[in-house]
Scaffold this active site. Structure first.
Site, PDB file in Angstrom:
ATOM      1  N   ASP A   1       0.829  -1.201   0.000  1.00  0.00           N
ATOM      2  CA  ASP A   1       0.000   0.000   0.000  1.00  0.00           C
ATOM      3  C   ASP A   1       0.864   1.252   0.000  1.00  0.00           C
ATOM      4  OD1 ASP A   1      -2.368  -1.433   0.035  1.00  0.00           O
ATOM      5  OD2 ASP A   1      -2.415  -1.543   2.220  1.00  0.00           O
TER       6      ASP A   1
ATOM      7  N   TYR B   1       6.735 -10.452   6.416  1.00  0.00           N
ATOM      8  CA  TYR B   1       6.521  -9.053   6.767  1.00  0.00           C
ATOM      9  C   TYR B   1       6.960  -8.842   8.215  1.00  0.00           C
ATOM     10  CZ  TYR B   1       3.482  -8.022   2.719  1.00  0.00           C
ATOM     11  OH  TYR B   1       2.965  -7.812   1.459  1.00  0.00           O
TER      12      TYR B   1
END
Length: 521
Positions: A145, A204
């Site tokens: 994002d 992540y």
């Protein structure tokens, strides 16, 4: 995005005619590659115009986009020789600050847009293909994002890898890139390679200050609401502890005073252990419909597998104690930061960890997103692809045309770690030091006095008042703030972080299945 073994979605593989030994590679640069139905189109969605409308002018019929009409004067000029292109994986890293996400889009700065422009200028993409990434089958292993960083990500496309006059293509491309976007290396891959579908899993990391685990401030909206709910259900009212050592007995301190003391606060060993026990609830395969948007409980794509989750020992930087959580999962839902929010909020309110199991159930509730600032894509992993090419390579010499190197980010570990420190970690901590973004987020949570967070309770059970029913209007809904999706802030925005005066996030616009899948990875 966080914020989501293969990623959601099903980009079909683009195939091109091949003249070489393995029968897999693309043809000469400038030739029209043969694509499967969906190949590359979704990956470059929003950048190129639809190909539905064909040229109506008879003299232009059959002409490819980006080329000139046959009668153009420029066609009389000598053209650059066509150079062979090969299906290639680019290993990149970037600081997402200042970019509107990973995926290429029209009229906005994105990671792929900057990278594609650099490839054109370096000569790795020909001028014939410079107007449209679809022509070179651009794809990515993981989408991030706006503002989210990546120490490693992979982009695949058909590239010219032997450029006249260029001895080091990686160095040449990096010359055209800004310092916050780096190309670590490139790997020639099989023509069947698809960046997203060939990716087995992704790692992540989420970083946050440990002071987020301090219980809600006595007298705050959340403190009152959760306390009243505990009383009404005759449950033990120790989920919120007014006598927590940090708060003492007073609740009249200013936010500036509170933040100064929060940064000096250090988490206990028991609290870290509690955090680790709770996060293990995410491991395995579960229905993550409450941890994303636009998914019904019965949607099979909600089933995601988390391989392993690790929480580091707390470390102090610049006077603030930080904790990192490493997620290794096959794929992640859109807005995976909700997983972090559920973890932090349940632990700071002493909600039993069984609430995570409740959130996998059929009832729909609201979970806020943690700030985007703390999220980092470490790198995607290609175990299955590497095993496949290793089996082939074992029978071949290094010089054989069918030999394919493995995809390995660890080969570039030293460069990646230096980049992470300078462009990601230092930047992240500097923004927190100057703007207090994480404190602003947790204060926005504590100010809320509605029912949406009532699942944070001593029983760890979702009450009816917190359940969201489709089509049913709710009173006093929680409104998220757009600023927490940003990773860079102006002086004016920094002031708003302290005053709470900024624009609310708009209600989510429903996405069709194809678009929703394209936002995940």
């Amino acid at each position: 995005k966080v914020d989501d073994g293969t990623a959601a979605g099903s980009d079909k593989v683009a195939r091109a005619p091949s003249p070489d030994a393995d029968g897999n590679e693309g043809g000469a640069e400038g030739s029209a590659p043969k694509k499967s139905k969906d190949a590359g189109r979704r990956d470059a969605a929003g950048y190129a115009k639809s190909r539905k409308g064909k040229e109506k002018d008879g003299k232009n019929k059959g002409r490819r986009r980006g080329t000139r009409p046959a009668d153009s004067a420029s066609n009389t000029e000598s053209k650059a020789p066509r150079l062979p292109k090969r299906q290639t994986a680019l290993l990149i890293g970037f600081c997402g600050t200042g970019c509107n996400g990973m995926q290429i889009q029209p009229d906005v700065r994105t990671i792929e847009g900057v990278l594609f422009g650099a490839l054109v200028r370096a000569g790795a993409v020909s001028q014939d293909n410079a107007d449209d990434p679809v022509k070179v089958s651009l794809g990515r292993a993981a989408r991030t994002d706006a503002g989210v960083h990546a120490a490693g990500n992979l982009v695949s496309m058909k590239l010219i890898t032997t450029i006249p006059g260029v001895n080091d293509i990686v160095a040449r491309i990096n010359e055209e890139l800004p310092p916050e976007i780096r190309l670590w290396g490139h790997v020639r891959v099989q023509n069947s390679f698809n960046a997203r579908m060939s990716c087995d899993s992704r790692k992540y990391t989420y970083f946050f200050p440990s002071y987020l685990l301090i219980p809600p401030k006595p007298g705050s909206g959340l403190h009152r609401t959760l306390g009243q709910h505990a009383d009404s259900t005759k449950a033990p009212s120790d989920a919120i502890k007014p006598s927590h050592p940090f708060w003492g007995t007073g609740d009249t301190s200013t936010r500036e005073d509170d933040l100064e003391r929060k940064r000096k606060w250090r988490i206990s060993a028991d609290s870290i252990e509690r955090l680790r026990l709770t996060v293990h609830k995410y491991e395995g395969t579960h229905n993550f419909h409450n941890f994303t948007v636009g998914r019904e409980f019965g949607d099979r794509s909600n089933q995601r597998h988390m391989k392993k989750i690790e929480i580091s020992e707390p470390a102090v930087y610049g006077g603030t104690e930080w904790i990192s959580v490493l997620f290794h999962g096959q794929s992640f839902m859109l807005h995976q930061r909700k997983m972090m929010a559920a973890l932090v909020l349940s632990c700071r309110t002493d909600t039993p960890d069984q609430v995570i199991d409740e959130l996998y159930g059929p009832r729909t509730v609201f979970i806020p997103k943690m700030p985007a600032l703390g999220l980092l894509l470490e790198y995607p992993i290609f175990e299955s692809y590497n095993r496949k090419v290793s089996a082939i390579n074992n029978k071949l010499e290094l010089t054989h045309p069918d030999y394919r190197p493995l995809i390995d980010f660890e080969m570039h570990r030293d460069d990646i770690d230096k980049f992470k420190q300078k462009y990601i970690y230092d930047n992240m901590r500097s923004i927190e030091d100057h703007s207090g973004i994480f404190d602003a987020w947790i204060r926005s949570i504590d100010m809320y006095a509605g029912n949406d967070l009532l699942y944070l309770n001593p029983r760890g059970i979702i009450p009816a008042a917190a359940v969201i029913k489709k089509g049913e209007k709710r009173d006093n809904v929680f409104r998220e703030r757009k600023r927490f999706d940003a990773t860079s802030f102006s002086a004016e925005t920094k002031e708003n972080l302290l005053t709470q005066d900024d624009e609310e996030e708009e209600d989510a616009v429903p996405l069709n299945r194809e678009l929703l899948e394209d936002t995940e990875g």
